[in-house]
Motif scaffolding. Sequence first.
Motif, PDB file in Angstrom:
ATOM      1  N   TRP A  79     -35.965  34.235  20.468  1.00 19.05           N
ATOM      2  CA  TRP A  79     -36.870  34.273  19.322  1.00 19.05           C
ATOM      3  C   TRP A  79     -36.575  35.438  18.383  1.00 19.05           C
ATOM      4  CZ3 TRP A  79     -38.532  33.893  24.434  1.00 19.05           C
ATOM      5  CH2 TRP A  79     -38.921  32.610  24.827  1.00 19.05           C
ATOM      6  N   TRP A  80     -36.096  36.534  18.953  1.00 16.64           N
ATOM      7  CA  TRP A  80     -35.855  37.731  18.159  1.00 16.64           C
ATOM      8  C   TRP A  80     -34.475  38.263  18.511  1.00 16.64           C
ATOM      9  CZ3 TRP A  80     -38.302  43.191  19.022  1.00 16.64           C
ATOM     10  CH2 TRP A  80     -37.959  44.010  17.947  1.00 16.64           C
ATOM     11  N   ARG A  81     -33.489  37.892  17.734  1.00 10.80           N
ATOM     12  CA  ARG A  81     -32.104  38.220  18.043  1.00 10.80           C
ATOM     13  C   ARG A  81     -31.764  39.605  17.527  1.00 10.80           C
ATOM     14  NH1 ARG A  81     -28.187  33.026  18.327  1.00 10.80           N
ATOM     15  NH2 ARG A  81     -29.485  31.829  19.782  1.00 10.80           N
ATOM     16  N   MET A  82     -32.022  40.586  18.361  1.00 11.21           N
ATOM     17  CA  MET A  82     -31.767  41.976  17.997  1.00 11.21           C
ATOM     18  C   MET A  82     -30.320  42.337  18.336  1.00 11.21           C
ATOM     19  SD  MET A  82     -33.623  45.452  19.404  1.00 11.21           S
ATOM     20  CE  MET A  82     -35.251  44.908  18.914  1.00 11.21           C
ATOM     21  N   PRO A  83     -29.541  42.836  17.372  1.00 11.11           N
ATOM     22  CA  PRO A  83     -28.173  43.275  17.683  1.00 11.11           C
ATOM     23  C   PRO A  83     -28.183  44.334  18.783  1.00 11.11           C
ATOM     24  CG  PRO A  83     -28.551  43.233  15.316  1.00 11.11           C
ATOM     25  CD  PRO A  83     -29.889  43.026  15.964  1.00 11.11           C
ATOM     26  N   VAL A  84     -27.102  44.398  19.547  1.00  6.36           N
ATOM     27  CA  VAL A  84     -27.058  45.310  20.681  1.00  6.36           C
ATOM     28  C   VAL A  84     -27.215  46.764  20.227  1.00  6.36           C
ATOM     29  CG1 VAL A  84     -24.539  45.541  20.676  1.00  6.36           C
ATOM     30  CG2 VAL A  84     -25.797  45.840  22.810  1.00  6.36           C
ATOM     31  N   GLY A  85     -26.725  47.080  19.026  1.00  2.00           N
ATOM     32  CA  GLY A  85     -26.901  48.436  18.517  1.00  2.00           C
ATOM     33  C   GLY A  85     -28.360  48.799  18.306  1.00  2.00           C
ATOM     34  N   ARG A  86     -29.166  47.830  17.912  1.00  3.35           N
ATOM     35  CA  ARG A  86     -30.598  48.087  17.730  1.00  3.35           C
ATOM     36  C   ARG A  86     -31.290  48.305  19.079  1.00  3.35           C
ATOM     37  NH1 ARG A  86     -29.196  49.325  13.589  1.00  3.35           N
ATOM     38  NH2 ARG A  86     -29.542  48.358  11.553  1.00  3.35           N
ATOM     39  N   VAL A  87     -30.823  47.622  20.113  1.00 10.52           N
ATOM     40  CA  VAL A  87     -31.384  47.855  21.451  1.00 10.52           C
ATOM     41  C   VAL A  87     -31.089  49.284  21.894  1.00 10.52           C
ATOM     42  CG1 VAL A  87     -31.331  47.123  23.868  1.00 10.52           C
ATOM     43  CG2 VAL A  87     -31.178  45.413  22.053  1.00 10.52           C
ATOM     44  N   VAL A  88     -29.874  49.747  21.637  1.00  9.88           N
ATOM     45  CA  VAL A  88     -29.513  51.130  21.962  1.00  9.88           C
ATOM     46  C   VAL A  88     -30.410  52.103  21.205  1.00  9.88           C
ATOM     47  CG1 VAL A  88     -27.689  52.867  21.803  1.00  9.88           C
ATOM     48  CG2 VAL A  88     -27.129  50.536  22.517  1.00  9.88           C
ATOM     49  N   GLN A  89     -30.588  51.872  19.918  1.00 13.55           N
ATOM     50  CA  GLN A  89     -31.437  52.765  19.127  1.00 13.55           C
ATOM     51  C   GLN A  89     -32.880  52.744  19.610  1.00 13.55           C
ATOM     52  OE1 GLN A  89     -30.583  51.359  15.117  1.00 13.55           O
ATOM     53  NE2 GLN A  89     -29.315  53.160  14.732  1.00 13.55           N
ATOM     54  N   ALA A  90     -33.387  51.581  19.985  1.00 15.19           N
ATOM     55  CA  ALA A  90     -34.752  51.495  20.507  1.00 15.19           C
ATOM     56  C   ALA A  90     -34.889  52.297  21.799  1.00 15.19           C
ATOM     57  CB  ALA A  90     -35.137  50.031  20.749  1.00 15.19           C
ATOM     58  N   GLY A  91     -33.836  52.261  22.641  1.00 18.19           N
ATOM     59  CA  GLY A  91     -33.878  53.025  23.874  1.00 18.19           C
ATOM     60  C   GLY A  91     -33.991  54.513  23.634  1.00 18.19           C
ATOM     61  N   PHE A  92     -33.270  55.037  22.651  1.00 14.06           N
ATOM     62  CA  PHE A  92     -33.340  56.467  22.353  1.00 14.06           C
ATOM     63  C   PHE A  92     -34.595  56.824  21.557  1.00 14.06           C
ATOM     64  CE2 PHE A  92     -28.796  56.176  23.306  1.00 14.06           C
ATOM     65  CZ  PHE A  92     -28.616  57.318  24.071  1.00 14.06           C
ATOM     66  N   ALA A  93     -35.102  55.888  20.776  1.00 10.06           N
ATOM     67  CA  ALA A  93     -36.300  56.171  19.983  1.00 10.06           C
ATOM     68  C   ALA A  93     -37.515  56.410  20.868  1.00 10.06           C
ATOM     69  CB  ALA A  93     -36.574  55.024  19.011  1.00 10.06           C
ATOM     70  N   LEU A  94     -37.566  55.735  22.008  1.00  9.54           N
ATOM     71  CA  LEU A  94     -38.724  55.857  22.898  1.00  9.54           C
ATOM     72  C   LEU A  94     -38.944  57.298  23.361  1.00  9.54           C
ATOM     73  CD1 LEU A  94     -40.884  53.953  24.137  1.00  9.54           C
ATOM     74  CD2 LEU A  94     -39.414  53.791  26.149  1.00  9.54           C
ATOM     75  N   PRO A  95     -37.961  57.972  23.975  1.00  7.96           N
ATOM     76  CA  PRO A  95     -38.187  59.382  24.350  1.00  7.96           C
ATOM     77  C   PRO A  95     -38.313  60.314  23.145  1.00  7.96           C
ATOM     78  CG  PRO A  95     -35.922  58.742  24.822  1.00  7.96           C
ATOM     79  CD  PRO A  95     -36.655  57.485  24.472  1.00  7.96           C
ATOM     80  N   ALA A  96     -37.651  59.981  22.041  1.00  6.97           N
ATOM     81  CA  ALA A  96     -37.780  60.837  20.859  1.00  6.97           C
ATOM     82  C   ALA A  96     -39.227  60.883  20.383  1.00  6.97           C
ATOM     83  CB  ALA A  96     -36.879  60.320  19.745  1.00  6.97           C
ATOM     84  N   LEU A  97     -39.945  59.776  20.505  1.00  9.39           N
ATOM     85  CA  LEU A  97     -41.325  59.707  20.035  1.00  9.39           C
ATOM     86  C   LEU A  97     -42.342  60.194  21.065  1.00  9.39           C
ATOM     87  CD1 LEU A  97     -41.221  56.225  18.268  1.00  9.39           C
ATOM     88  CD2 LEU A  97     -41.305  58.469  17.161  1.00  9.39           C
ATOM     89  N   LEU A  98     -42.087  59.945  22.358  1.00  2.03           N
ATOM     90  CA  LEU A  98     -43.117  60.163  23.372  1.00  2.03           C
ATOM     91  C   LEU A  98     -42.975  61.456  24.160  1.00  2.03           C
ATOM     92  CD1 LEU A  98     -43.523  56.554  24.845  1.00  2.03           C
ATOM     93  CD2 LEU A  98     -44.844  57.672  23.041  1.00  2.03           C
ATOM     94  N   LEU A  99     -41.754  61.964  24.312  1.00  3.85           N
ATOM     95  CA  LEU A  99     -41.573  63.145  25.162  1.00  3.85           C
ATOM     96  C   LEU A  99     -42.350  64.379  24.701  1.00  3.85           C
ATOM     97  CD1 LEU A  99     -37.818  63.054  26.268  1.00  3.85           C
ATOM     98  CD2 LEU A  99     -39.859  62.690  27.664  1.00  3.85           C
ATOM     99  N   PRO A 100     -42.533  64.619  23.392  1.00  2.00           N
ATOM    100  CA  PRO A 100     -43.309  65.809  23.012  1.00  2.00           C
ATOM    101  C   PRO A 100     -44.730  65.808  23.558  1.00  2.00           C
ATOM    102  CG  PRO A 100     -42.059  65.005  21.128  1.00  2.00           C
ATOM    103  CD  PRO A 100     -41.924  63.971  22.212  1.00  2.00           C
ATOM    104  N   TRP A 101     -45.243  64.646  23.964  1.00  2.00           N
ATOM    105  CA  TRP A 101     -46.620  64.560  24.469  1.00  2.00           C
ATOM    106  C   TRP A 101     -46.676  64.341  25.982  1.00  2.00           C
ATOM    107  CZ3 TRP A 101     -48.414  65.804  19.948  1.00  2.00           C
ATOM    108  CH2 TRP A 101     -47.801  65.297  18.801  1.00  2.00           C
ATOM    109  N   ALA A 102     -45.539  64.380  26.675  1.00  2.00           N
ATOM    110  CA  ALA A 102     -45.490  63.966  28.076  1.00  2.00           C
ATOM    111  C   ALA A 102     -45.671  65.104  29.072  1.00  2.00           C
ATOM    112  CB  ALA A 102     -44.161  63.262  28.363  1.00  2.00           C
ATOM    113  N   ALA A 103     -45.691  66.357  28.644  1.00  2.00           N
ATOM    114  CA  ALA A 103     -45.849  67.472  29.584  1.00  2.00           C
ATOM    115  C   ALA A 103     -47.202  67.381  30.289  1.00  2.00           C
ATOM    116  CB  ALA A 103     -45.728  68.801  28.844  1.00  2.00           C
TER     117      ALA A 103
END
Length: 411
Positions: A79-103
């Motif tokens: 249903w949502w054909r995401m290029p493999v490069g976008r999957v890689v970027q999504a993987g790195f975006a997750l810790p970039a956004l959430l880690l500052p609040w995870a301590a």
Amino acid sequence: MFKHEIIKSDADGALAPPPALQRRLLPFIVAQSAQSTLLGFAGVFVYTDGGMAAAMNYITVFLSAVLISITLPFALGRWWRMPVGRVVQAGFALPALLLPWAAGRPMLLGVTVGGYLGLTWAARHWIELGSVGDAERDAYATRVTVLSVVASLATTLLVSGLLALTAEAQAVALRCYAVLALLGCWLATRGLPVMPHMCLQAPWQLLRQPAWRASLPLFALESGLFGVGLAMSASGAVAALGKASYYGWAASAATLAGALALYRLRHRRHAGNRTAWMALACAGMVCAQSLLGASAWLPALYLAHVLVQAAVQPFWQASEQVLNQRVMDTHGALGDRIVVREFTLGLLRLLLLGLFWAAVRQWPAQQVLILGVGLMVSATLLEYAVGRHWLKRHSGSLAAAADAAAGHGPT
């Protein structure tokens, strides 16, 4: 940086291996390896704050997040054909956004680290299994393992230094990893080959294949005790060293030696001597795990455990990578093979972790460490035995079928 290229297909539609794939994947592999060192520090952080119970809860959330995120890109592919490069970027975006609040929030930390690992490994499996033939896997695994070790070593030294300078401030270390993840969003997709979209076709058909069912014992041994190993490593580090920064310095001491040795011996590894190299690496891993168990009585032996494991783990990782890819040379679409394997591994990890914790939750920490190490030693020996038997039994038939269908590698 490297330009994007389309991997050309052969007459059968199989992907032909691009030249110097490891060079083209260099930004991705370096960024992924650097960010993945957070896994070791996160376990130490959680265990230091909350003990074994908190570590087990964190690892359960982490494994669940890996299981979901590694299958999600394939499940959504129709249903949502995401290029493999976008999957890689999504993987790195997750810790970039959430880690500052995870301590101090182990559940959020587990979701963040697990989600990152699942997404990036989904993309990496898709690229490597679609691009590297069986005959090329040993050399490729050696090179990328060395790259991974060097990137991990540099990151571990950096974070250890920050922890030492900031009186073990977890928030500072997590923000450092958030910055690294942000860099990964930008750098990791530079040079990635253009691949077909990730998707599923008929995953349940794999379950009826004899070769697939025969590989299940190997899966259980390889990753079934992964969660237990994380907990044992964290508890041993805290008991022996006391501080997360000390863990980092110790983990860095011998890692470079192992990577350099693997690189110097890269030309001696090939499809004909896989089991011999795996046997040597297995012996080293058993020695390292035994030293971890012995540290329950003599904490100073934890340093010896780290030194031995750092020296031999690159060899073990390279052998496992080749074996893992060889196991997935069954019939079926590539996305189906990746998802069914990873889903099976995820369920096994959660099941065995739950059984282990249910059995030992009332035990003293020293006894838990000893039992966990005993299980890991047994699993390592059995993994080598089963892997050796599996390679000998299936290598000929699967290689012939895969190479006939693909011209060079996986079918």
